[in-house]
Structures are given as structure tokens and as C-alpha cells.
Write a protein that holds these residues in place. Structure first.
Motif: not given
Length: 743
Positions: A611-613, A642-645, A663-664, A700-702
Motif C-alpha cells: 500500500n502507500n502507508f 509501503n512508505s513507512l518511516e 522491506e520496501g 525510489a519509493t514510487g
């Protein structure tokens, strides 16, 4: 009363005197008789040796229910569970102590009860081996029932060539831990000429199935149960000599070869139970000679060929289960002559043909029908809805076409309906009809209605529609629309699978109002937006007590979850074995994970990958432990791609999840990723440098998110052993990219 006489008033005094003398004599005899009777009764106490043996027995056992209270100062013939004969010596003839919570060992002192004819210690907690010489020493024993205990070791069967007579009629040693072979050299079994029933099921016996009893024992032998053991080899032809056999059960062993033709000579046979073995060959047409057969269960073998065309001659048949074999051809038209059939299961074979040709209307008693996973073609056989007693129907995994008929509403007892993986059309019409089935609790329609639009209006389902529905599965249909608002009316719903469709919009917060919902799969859709906080108010997931209080019935037919990676289906025979789970992987969901997710104390599986969380992983997730059972409950967690940080929380469950589960997410650090969460000291960046960095991270995230749907990502399955499904489950802990579809 014995001394009263009616005297004639006109009798002379002499006559009266004579009668009076006789009366006194008669009274004296009566008194002597009563005195003797009283003395005999008062002196008729339990045989001292037998009482001593019973006390030794009681000294070796204890009870979790209540003590036996066998008082040595009281006649043992009046003790609980003890029966004596009516001889002057008052020998103990019976011990009956079932369901008494007895634990301990069986004392060898029981062998000293030489007149013992009935021994019933079933349904207790007794353990250890049976005493040596136990069976042959009890040469008056007629009934032996030691079932449902934990006795172990081999049977104490003395061997020899001398044949003695043992009056034993019933032997029940089922559901213990006994092992070894049952040899034909046993003195006890060789001399059991009166044997009627022999049950050793649910143990660990090995070797060939014994058949010598059919040649040496009583012609009255009618029940043989060898099921649930480790017997191997072929079925002996000698069993065909038990001419009065009514029950032959040897299922769940390692038996191989063909069913011997001699079995079809047993004209009294009522049950033939041989499932879950390695039987090969065909079902011979001679089986139709077994006119009294009520149960024929040969499922989970390697049988081939066709179903005997004259199977309809078995007019007494109530259960016919031939599923999981390699049977070919069509369903014989004569089968519908088995008008007493209650259960018919032909699932997972290679049967073909058009089911509309079968006259289902003759099967008035049919309650369970499973014809799934074959290659049947043509329209849905509407005639099946004339079987008014049906409670469960499965046509899944065939090539049926057409629509669901309104006639299905005539099945007032229908609770289970599975039409998944066919070619049905008109989902709107199907749901309008099926909501009128008032007792329907399980509805599986997955992999049908391709590319149709899902009816979503709240008023689509009436206020009384689907009142009992617990499981609703309609995944893998590529259907368009939104999460249907009418689902909020299904207060009994516990499992919902709408994965692998094209649903759009957001996940509605009202899902959190469904009081019994503990399994949700909305994976592989086009859902957007943030997860609403209300979604994490699911009562059945917030409390272990509430979850366990939800109604989890035994399923009338098993359900399957089919992965997309070619592994075997996961089979569930009971609602209890489904894990409390939320699967929302591979959507377009955004936003952060709310701290409210930490409220779902009963959750065992959580999939958020693809997802894009964004934002941090809430520390509250590390507190999700099941304190009532003193073990960690969340056995599955995946937020890959996802886009977690930020830093991965440590402690609790987070220390058990491997690296691929995180990962990811380029901005995650720490934990199993083993990357530093402290940025290195460097010169102050210019505005152009910051812009370049933003572009690089964004690309990179995309890139990672965009290709997450085709990358193989570890599913990190670590399910608890206690959730392992029964009866044929083949679950792998190393599956990758698993997609669940409930079928």
C-alpha cells in the motif's frame, strides 16, 4: 398373614382345637423360615479375596470427580460400581466405573477376580500398560470396555498352541495408546468363540489387519473396528468368512491393494468404512449384492474407474462418500433410486456430465450434497432444490453455467451453499434470491460473476435479509463497485472475503460496528484513502473473551483457502480454526497507521503490504499480547512495500518478525533491518541538494510501490500450531506471495 385362618363358625370345639394345633405348627415353620432367610442374607457378604483385590485396585487409582469411598467395613457388593453374584460366596462379577475421572494404573489384582464377567472402565484417565496375563486370566469375562483412556504398550496376548474357551463377547479398547501387532497365536483370541464385537480403533496398532477371528471365533461376530491405527498391507480375504459381519471399519490406516471380492459376499454387511488408506483398483459392481449396506465410505484413496452403474440397488444406503479419489465417468442415473441417502459426497474426482439429467427429486432424505471439484457441465441443476431436507450443498470447482434459481428459497433448512469457481452470472439476482434463505449461515460464491458490478446500496438487502449469515466469500470475481453498505446489516457476520476484485473507494468505518466480525480480507482491490479509526473498534478483535464467545459452529462441509502459488488448499473443518485476521494487502491505501490498531488484542494475522502507508509504525503494536493465554497472539505481520518511516519498534512481537516483513520501506530503520536510525553528520545541504534528495527518494519509493504487485514478497507465515487445520490440511510455512481466496 401366614398364620391366619378362616374358621367355620359351625365347627365343633374338637375340630377347632385340631385346626388351632395345625395353625401353631404352621406359624412355627414360618418363623423358622424367616429366621433362616434373615441369617442367610445378613451373612452373605462379599468374598474376602475379591474385596482385597478391589482394595488393591482402588489403591492404584485416584478420582478427579470424587473418591470411590470403598469402605472396607461395608460389604463390597454394595460399593459403587460393584456387582456380585447370588451364590453363598458372593463373588464379584461386575465392575462398572465409566466417566469417573479415574487416573492411575490398572492393578494386576483385578486378575484375581476369577468370576468377573463385566469390566467397564471407559472414559477415564487410566494409563500405563495392561498387566501381563490380564486377558487370559479373566476366563469368565464377557464384556471388556477400556475405551477412552491412555493405556499404552502392547496387548498382553499370551501365545501358545493350546486352545481354551473364553466366553468374551465384547472387546472395546478404542481410543487408547496401544501399539504392536495383533497376532493370530493369541490364546485369548483363539478361544474367543463367542466374540460378537471387537473394537481397537484409534490406537497405534501395526502389522496386517487380523482376520483369523473370522476363522476361529464365533459365527456371531458382527462388528470389527480397526480404524485410526497404523495397520498396513492388503485386506485379507479371510474377512470374507465372517458371514454375519455387519460392521467392517478399517479407515485411516495404511492399507493398500484392492478391495477383495470376498468382502462382497458379506450379505449382512451394513457398514463398509475404509477411507484414508491407499486402496487402488475399481469398486466392483458386485458391491450391489450388499443389500443391507447403509454406509459406504471409501474416500481419500486411489480408487479409479466408474461408480457401479447399478449402485441404485443399494436401496438402504444412507451415506455414500467416495470423495478424493480418481473416479471417472458420469454419475449413474440409478443413484437416485437410493431414496434413503442422507449424505452424498463425490467431491474431488474426475466425474463429468450434465447434472440436470439426474432426478434429484427422488432423494427425499438427502441432507448433505457435495459434488465439488469435478468437471460437471451445463446449467445449475434446479432439480436439486426439490430435495427439501438439504442443509448443505456444494457445486464448487465445476463448469456450471446459468443463474441461481429462486427455487433455492424452498430449502428451509439450508445453512451451507458453495458455488465458487464456476461460470455463474447475475450477482444481483443471486443475492436478491439468497437473502430469503433464512437459515443460510455460509455462502461461498467466489470466482463467478466475472466483471459484473457489485450491488452496493444499503437498501439492497431487506431488514430481515441474511439473518444468520456468518461467512460471506465472494473473492476472485474481478467485480466492480464499492464495499457494499448493506453489509452493515449482517450482525451475525464473522468471516468476510471480498479479495481479488476491483472495489474502489475507501474502507468504511462502519465495518468496525459488526459485533462478531473477526476475519476480513479486502486484499487485491483498488481501495484508497486512509484507514478509519472506527475500523479498529471491531469487538471480536478487541477482546479475547468476545472473540471466543462468537459462535463457531462445526462446518457441515469443509471450507478451503486457495493460495495463488500452486500449493495445496488449506482446509478448515471448523470455524474455530480460522485465525482472527485482517488482510488488506495490495490496495492504494494511504496515511498513517493509527495507534488504535493496538486495541485489537485478539488479532493473529495482519497484512498491510503493498500500500502507500506513511509515517511511523505505532509503538502500540508491540503491546499486542494475549495475556489470558500467556502467549503472543499476533503470529503474522507484514508491512512490506509501503512508505513507512522511522525506527521499527522493538520488544514483544516485533522481535519475532523477519526482515522481509519490513522491506520496501526505504525510510524504515533499526530492528531486523539492522540499519542505523541516526543520520550521519554532514555539511548543510543547499536548496538544490534537498530538491534532488526529495526526487531520488520519491522515485525510489514510487518504483518499489509500483512494482510491489509483481514482486515476490515473503508472507512471513508463523501460524501457531494450535491453529493447524484438521483432516487433510496441507499448510506450508514458506509460502510466498500468498493470496487467500475462500472457496
Amino acid at each position: 398373614m401366614f398364620c391366619s385362618f378362616m374358621l367355620d363358625e359351625e365347627m365343633g370345639s374338637k375340630a377347632k382345637g385340631l385346626v388351632s394345633s395345625h395353625r401353631h405348627l404352621f406359624c412355627l415353620i414360618c418363623l423358622l423360615f424367616l429366621s433362616a432367610l434373615f441369617l442367610t442374607h445378613s451373612e452373605a457378604v462379599c468374598n474376602p479375596q475379591d474385596q482385597e483385590s478391589l482394595l488393591w485396585f482402588s489403591g492404584n487409582v485416584s478420582s478427579s470427580v470424587s473418591p470411590l469411598n470403598w469402605n472396607p467395613s461395608i460389604d463390597c457388593c454394595s460399593w459403587e460400581g460393584i456387582t456380585c453374584d447370588d451364590t453363598s460366596e458372593s463373588h464379584v462379577t461386575g465392575i462398572s466405573l465409566p466417566l469417573r475421572g479415574l487416573s492411575g494404573n490398572l492393578s494386576s489384582s483385578v486378575q484375581n477376580l476369577h468370576r468377573l464377567s463385566h469390566l467397564d472402565l471407559s472414559h477415564n484417565l487410566l494409563s500405563g500398560p495392561l498387566p501381563p496375563g490380564f486377558l487370559s486370566a479373566l476366563d469368565h469375562l464377557m464384556v471388556l470396555n477400556l475405551s477412552y483412556n491412555s493405556f499404552n504398550g502392547e496387548l498382553p496376548l499370551e501365545h501358545g498352541s493350546n486352545k481354551f474357551f473364553f466366553p468374551i463377547q465384547t472387546v472395546d479398547l478404542s481410543s487408547n495408546l496401544l501399539q504392536g501387532q495383533i497376532l493370530n497365536t493369541s490364546i485369548f483370541l483363539q478361544g474367543a468363540f463367542s466374540l460378537i464385537s471387537f473394537n481397537v480403533s484409534n490406537n497405534s496398532f501395526t502389522g496386517p489387519i487380523p482376520s483369523f477371528m473370522c476363522m476361529m471365533s464365533s459365527p456371531q461376530l458382527s462388528i470389527l473396528d480397526f480404524s485410526y491405527n497404523d495397520f498396513a498391507g492388503q485386506i485379507s480375504r479371510g474377512l470374507g468368512k465372517c458371514l454375519n459381519l455387519s460392521v467392517l471399519r478399517a479407515g485411516f490406516n495404511n492399507i493398500s491393494g484392492e478391495i477383495p471380492l470376498e468382502i462382497y459376499n458379506l450379505s449382512e454387511l451394513e457398514q463398509l468404512f475404509l477411507p484414508a488408506n491407499h486402496l487402488t483398483g475399481k469398486i466392483d459392481n458386485n458391491i450391489t449384492r450388499l443389500k443391507k449396506l447403509t454406509l459406504l465410505e471409501l474416500y481419500s484413496n486411489h480408487l479409479e474407474g466408474q461408480i457401479p452403474k447399478d449402485i441404485g440397488h443399494l436401496s438402504s444406503l444412507q451415506s455414500l462418500q467416495l470423495h478424493v479419489n480418481n473416479i471417472t465417468g458420469t454419475v449413474p442415473l440409478s443413484l437416485t433410486n437410493c431414496s434413503k441417502l442422507v449424505k452424498l459426497n463425490l467431491r474431488i474426482n474426475r466425474l463429468i456430465g450434465n447434472l440436470t439429467e439426474l432426478e434429484f427429486s427422488q432423494l427425499k432424505s438427502l441432507r448433505i450434497l457435495d459434488l465439488g471439484n469435478n468437471s460437471f457441465t451445463g446449467d445449475v441443476p434446479d432439480k436439486v432444490f426439490s430435495c427439501k431436507s438439504l442443509t448443505a450443498i456444494r457445486f464448487a470447482g465445476n463448469k456450471l453455467t446459468g443463474q441461481i434459481s429462486p427455487q433455492v428459497k424452498e430449502l428451509e433448512s439450508l445453512t451451507f451453499l458453495a458455488f465458487s469457481d464456476n461460470r455463474l452470472t447475475n450477482i444481483t439476482g443471486a443475492l436478491k434470491i439468497l437473502q430469503g434463505c433464512k437459515k443460510l449461515s455460509i455462502l461461498i460464491l467466489a470466482k463467478n460473476f466475472y466483471d459484473e458490478t457489485f450491488p452496493s446500496n444499503k437498501d439492497f438487502v431487506s431488514s430481515g435479509g441474511f439473518p444468520k449469515l456468518q461467512i460471506f466469500a465472494i473473492g476472485g470475481c474481478r467485480m466492480r463497485g464499492e464495499v457494499p453498505a448493506w453489509l452493515m446489516k449482517l450482525k451475525s457476520l464473522e468471516l468476510m472475503d471480498m479479495s481479488q476484485n476491483r472495489l474502489v473507494g475507501s474502507i468504511p468505518g462502519w465495518l468496525g460496528t459488526l459485533p462478531n466480525l473477526f476475519y476480513i480480507d479486502l486484499s487485491d482491490n483498488l481501495l484508497t484513502g486512509e484507514l478509519p479509526k472506527e475500523f479498529f473498534h471491531l469487538r471480536a478483535l478487541m477482546s479475547q473473551k468476545v472473540y471466543e464467545a462468537t459462535e463457531k459452529n462445526y462446518l457441515p462441509l469443509p471450507l478451503f483457502i486457495r493460495p495463488n502459488n500452486g500449493t495445496a488448499n488449506q482446509q478448515y473443518n471448523h470455524l474455530y480454526y480460522f485465525p482472527p485476521a485482517i488482510y488488506i494487502r495490495r490496495n492504494n491505501l494511504t496515511g498513517s497507521l493509527h495507534v488504535e490498531i493496538g486495541q485489537l488484542k485478539a488479532l493473529q494475522a495482519l497484512e498491510l503490504l503493498g500500500n502507500n502507508f506513511s509515517g511511523r509504525i505505532p509503538d502500540e503494536l508491540s503491546n499486542l499480547t494475549n495475556l489470558e493465554r500467556l502467549l503472543h497472539f499476533m503470529s503474522y505481520f507484514n508491512v512490506a512495500n509501503n512508505s513507512l518511516e522511522g525506527q521499527i519498534p522493538t520488544g514483544g512481537q516485533f522481535d519475532t518478525f523477519p526482515k522481509p516483513c519490513f522491506e520496501g520501506n526505504p525510510l524504515l530503520c533499526g530492528g531486523v533491518l539492522q540499519t542505523s536510525c541516526t543520520a550521519p553528520t554532514r555539511p548543510h545541504a543547499t536548496e538544490d541538494d534537498e530538491l534532488k534528495k526529495t526526487l531520488v527518494v520519491g522515485l525510489a519509493t514510487g518504483y518499489l510501490v509500483g512494482f510491489s504487485s509483481i514482486l515476490l514478497v515473503c508472507a512471513c507465515r508463523v501460524y501457531h500450531v494450535k491453529r493447524a487445520c484438521i483432516s487433510g490440511v496441507n499448510r506450508s510455512n514458506s509460502n510466498i506471495n500468498v493470496i487467500h481466496v475462500l472457496v
